[in-house]
Scaffold this motif. Structure first.
Motif, PDB file in Angstrom:
ATOM      1  N   ALA A 143       0.834  -1.211   0.000  1.00 62.44           N
ATOM      2  CA  ALA A 143       0.000   0.000   0.000  1.00 62.44           C
ATOM      3  C   ALA A 143       0.862   1.251   0.000  1.00 62.44           C
ATOM      4  N   VAL A 144       1.921   1.239   0.781  1.00 63.21           N
ATOM      5  CA  VAL A 144       2.849   2.376   0.817  1.00 63.21           C
ATOM      6  C   VAL A 144       3.552   2.516  -0.528  1.00 63.21           C
ATOM      7  N   ALA A 145       3.994   1.403  -1.094  1.00 63.35           N
ATOM      8  CA  ALA A 145       4.737   1.434  -2.357  1.00 63.35           C
ATOM      9  C   ALA A 145       3.904   1.956  -3.519  1.00 63.35           C
ATOM     10  N   VAL A 146       2.616   1.603  -3.568  1.00 61.11           N
ATOM     11  CA  VAL A 146       1.780   1.982  -4.719  1.00 61.11           C
ATOM     12  C   VAL A 146       0.824   3.128  -4.428  1.00 61.11           C
ATOM     13  N   GLY A 147       0.710   3.520  -3.165  1.00 59.08           N
ATOM     14  CA  GLY A 147      -0.168   4.618  -2.811  1.00 59.08           C
ATOM     15  C   GLY A 147      -1.649   4.300  -2.909  1.00 59.08           C
ATOM     16  N   VAL A 148      -1.997   3.048  -2.625  1.00 60.40           N
ATOM     17  CA  VAL A 148      -3.403   2.617  -2.658  1.00 60.40           C
ATOM     18  C   VAL A 148      -3.751   2.011  -1.307  1.00 60.40           C
ATOM     19  N   GLN A 149      -4.819   2.493  -0.691  1.00 62.72           N
ATOM     20  CA  GLN A 149      -5.262   1.953   0.594  1.00 62.72           C
ATOM     21  C   GLN A 149      -6.143   0.733   0.374  1.00 62.72           C
ATOM     22  N   PRO A 150      -5.911  -0.349   1.113  1.00 64.62           N
ATOM     23  CA  PRO A 150      -6.771  -1.526   0.983  1.00 64.62           C
ATOM     24  C   PRO A 150      -8.189  -1.241   1.470  1.00 64.62           C
ATOM     25  N   GLN A 151      -9.133  -1.767   0.738  1.00 62.92           N
ATOM     26  CA  GLN A 151     -10.534  -1.716   1.146  1.00 62.92           C
ATOM     27  C   GLN A 151     -10.778  -2.953   2.004  1.00 62.92           C
ATOM     28  N   VAL A 152     -11.412  -2.772   3.157  1.00 62.72           N
ATOM     29  CA  VAL A 152     -11.678  -3.883   4.057  1.00 62.72           C
ATOM     30  C   VAL A 152     -13.052  -4.475   3.733  1.00 62.72           C
ATOM     31  N   VAL A 153     -13.057  -5.785   3.465  1.00 68.41           N
ATOM     32  CA  VAL A 153     -14.286  -6.526   3.197  1.00 68.41           C
ATOM     33  C   VAL A 153     -14.279  -7.741   4.125  1.00 68.41           C
ATOM     34  N   ALA A 154     -15.349  -7.914   4.872  1.00 65.66           N
ATOM     35  CA  ALA A 154     -15.416  -8.996   5.861  1.00 65.66           C
ATOM     36  C   ALA A 154     -15.179 -10.363   5.219  1.00 65.66           C
ATOM     37  N   ALA A 155     -14.372 -11.172   5.876  1.00 71.13           N
ATOM     38  CA  ALA A 155     -14.053 -12.515   5.365  1.00 71.13           C
ATOM     39  C   ALA A 155     -15.295 -13.379   5.241  1.00 71.13           C
ATOM     40  N   ARG A 156     -16.279 -13.138   6.071  1.00 70.12           N
ATOM     41  CA  ARG A 156     -17.511 -13.934   6.051  1.00 70.12           C
ATOM     42  C   ARG A 156     -18.525 -13.417   5.031  1.00 70.12           C
ATOM     43  N   GLU A 157     -18.110 -12.469   4.205  1.00 67.87           N
ATOM     44  CA  GLU A 157     -18.996 -11.916   3.181  1.00 67.87           C
ATOM     45  C   GLU A 157     -18.373 -12.066   1.787  1.00 67.87           C
ATOM     46  N   PRO A 158     -18.214 -13.301   1.316  1.00 68.21           N
ATOM     47  CA  PRO A 158     -17.582 -13.499   0.008  1.00 68.21           C
ATOM     48  C   PRO A 158     -18.369 -12.855  -1.134  1.00 68.21           C
ATOM     49  N   ALA A 159     -19.670 -12.748  -0.992  1.00 70.34           N
ATOM     50  CA  ALA A 159     -20.472 -12.125  -2.053  1.00 70.34           C
ATOM     51  C   ALA A 159     -20.136 -10.646  -2.175  1.00 70.34           C
ATOM     52  N   ALA A 160     -19.849  -9.980  -1.061  1.00 66.11           N
ATOM     53  CA  ALA A 160     -19.481  -8.560  -1.107  1.00 66.11           C
ATOM     54  C   ALA A 160     -18.137  -8.381  -1.812  1.00 66.11           C
ATOM     55  N   LEU A 161     -17.193  -9.262  -1.538  1.00 64.66           N
ATOM     56  CA  LEU A 161     -15.896  -9.187  -2.214  1.00 64.66           C
ATOM     57  C   LEU A 161     -16.055  -9.487  -3.696  1.00 64.66           C
ATOM     58  N   ALA A 162     -16.817 -10.513  -4.030  1.00 62.06           N
ATOM     59  CA  ALA A 162     -17.046 -10.853  -5.440  1.00 62.06           C
ATOM     60  C   ALA A 162     -17.688  -9.680  -6.174  1.00 62.06           C
ATOM     61  N   SER A 163     -18.641  -9.020  -5.541  1.00 61.49           N
ATOM     62  CA  SER A 163     -19.304  -7.868  -6.154  1.00 61.49           C
ATOM     63  C   SER A 163     -18.316  -6.725  -6.382  1.00 61.49           C
ATOM     64  N   ALA A 164     -17.464  -6.467  -5.392  1.00 57.28           N
ATOM     65  CA  ALA A 164     -16.458  -5.409  -5.543  1.00 57.28           C
ATOM     66  C   ALA A 164     -15.493  -5.728  -6.682  1.00 57.28           C
ATOM     67  N   LEU A 165     -15.099  -6.988  -6.804  1.00 53.91           N
ATOM     68  CA  LEU A 165     -14.176  -7.377  -7.869  1.00 53.91           C
ATOM     69  C   LEU A 165     -14.849  -7.323  -9.236  1.00 53.91           C
ATOM     70  N   GLU A 166     -16.119  -7.706  -9.306  1.00 49.50           N
ATOM     71  CA  GLU A 166     -16.841  -7.665 -10.571  1.00 49.50           C
ATOM     72  C   GLU A 166     -17.055  -6.239 -11.065  1.00 49.50           C
ATOM     73  N   SER A 167     -17.056  -5.287 -10.153  1.00 50.04           N
ATOM     74  CA  SER A 167     -17.277  -3.901 -10.557  1.00 50.04           C
ATOM     75  C   SER A 167     -15.983  -3.162 -10.886  1.00 50.04           C
ATOM     76  N   LEU A 168     -14.856  -3.850 -10.850  1.00 44.99           N
ATOM     77  CA  LEU A 168     -13.591  -3.203 -11.193  1.00 44.99           C
ATOM     78  C   LEU A 168     -13.615  -2.729 -12.640  1.00 44.99           C
ATOM     79  N   PRO A 169     -13.022  -1.585 -12.911  1.00 46.21           N
ATOM     80  CA  PRO A 169     -13.001  -1.087 -14.290  1.00 46.21           C
ATOM     81  C   PRO A 169     -12.020  -1.864 -15.170  1.00 46.21           C
ATOM     82  N   ARG A 170     -12.149  -1.666 -16.468  1.00 48.90           N
ATOM     83  CA  ARG A 170     -11.210  -2.276 -17.415  1.00 48.90           C
ATOM     84  C   ARG A 170      -9.798  -1.814 -17.090  1.00 48.90           C
ATOM     85  N   GLY A 171      -8.871  -2.725 -17.210  1.00 51.77           N
ATOM     86  CA  GLY A 171      -7.472  -2.395 -16.973  1.00 51.77           C
ATOM     87  C   GLY A 171      -7.079  -2.380 -15.511  1.00 51.77           C
TER      88      GLY A 171
END
Length: 186
Positions: free
Chosen positions: A103-131
């Motif tokens: 995170a320090v090296a690339v200047g991007v803060q991690p988004q916290v998604v609960a481990a018990r909510e795989p659907a929330a993580l899948a949704s966040a990943l599916e909404s990633l933009p191209r590239g």
């Protein structure tokens, strides 16, 4: 004379390829800008890994160990120039600490998604933009299921409690299209 014939064939083949690409682009544009973009979509890359080695304390949410901290720094070195645009970690300290040097090296803060909510993580990943290039730090019980989902069932892995060195690079070519996965060790 043979060299000239080979060069002529190569130029003709290259010209044919360029014409085919222009025809595809023209056809896609005639169907509308949204169709054109979907046909010309760039891949997105999702890098999935398990958190680094953990300590024993605190028992309910252990930090990463000294060896884990060394691994986290190796991860930052490995991915520091890869164009990371998004990062995801669970609510547990060990996943967040694994991604902290990156995170320090690339200047991007991690988004916290609960481990018990795989659907929330899948949704966040599916909404990633191209590239997009996303890094996900998970757990031995969440990484296999996530990889299987991201690859449409193609990647079936298991992680033991001692597997900390595996990194999976998934390239997705768009919704409903094929995905490929590459396994690395660091």
């Amino acid at each position: 004379m043979k060299l000239i014939e080979r060069l002529s064939r190569r130029v003709a083949f290259t010209a044919f390829g360029a014409l085919a690409a222009c025809a595809l682009l023209g056809s896609a544009l005639r169907q509308g800008p949204d169709d054109a973009l979907s046909k010309l979509s760039y891949p997105r890359t999702i890098i999935v890994l398990r958190h680094a080695e953990k300590a024993t304390e605190p028992a309910e949410d252990p930090f990463i160990s000294e060896k884990g901290a060394e691994r986290a720094h190796r991860l930052a070195t490995l991915l520091g120039h890869s164009g990371v645009t998004h990062m995801f970690a669970s609510e547990f300290q060990r996943t967040q600490q694994t991604l902290a040097p990156l995170a320090v090296a690339v200047g991007v803060q991690p988004q916290v998604v609960a481990a018990r909510e795989p659907a929330a993580l899948a949704s966040a990943l599916e909404s990633l933009p191209r590239g997009a290039v996303a890094v996900v730090a998970g757990h031995s019980n969440t990484v296999p299921a996530l990889l299987e989902k991201l690859t449409g069932g193609a990647a079936k892995i298991t992680l033991t409690d001692s597997d900390y060195d595996r990194v999976f690079v998934v390239t997705q070519w768009g919704p409903g299209r094929s995905a490929c996965a590459l396994e690395l060790r660091y």
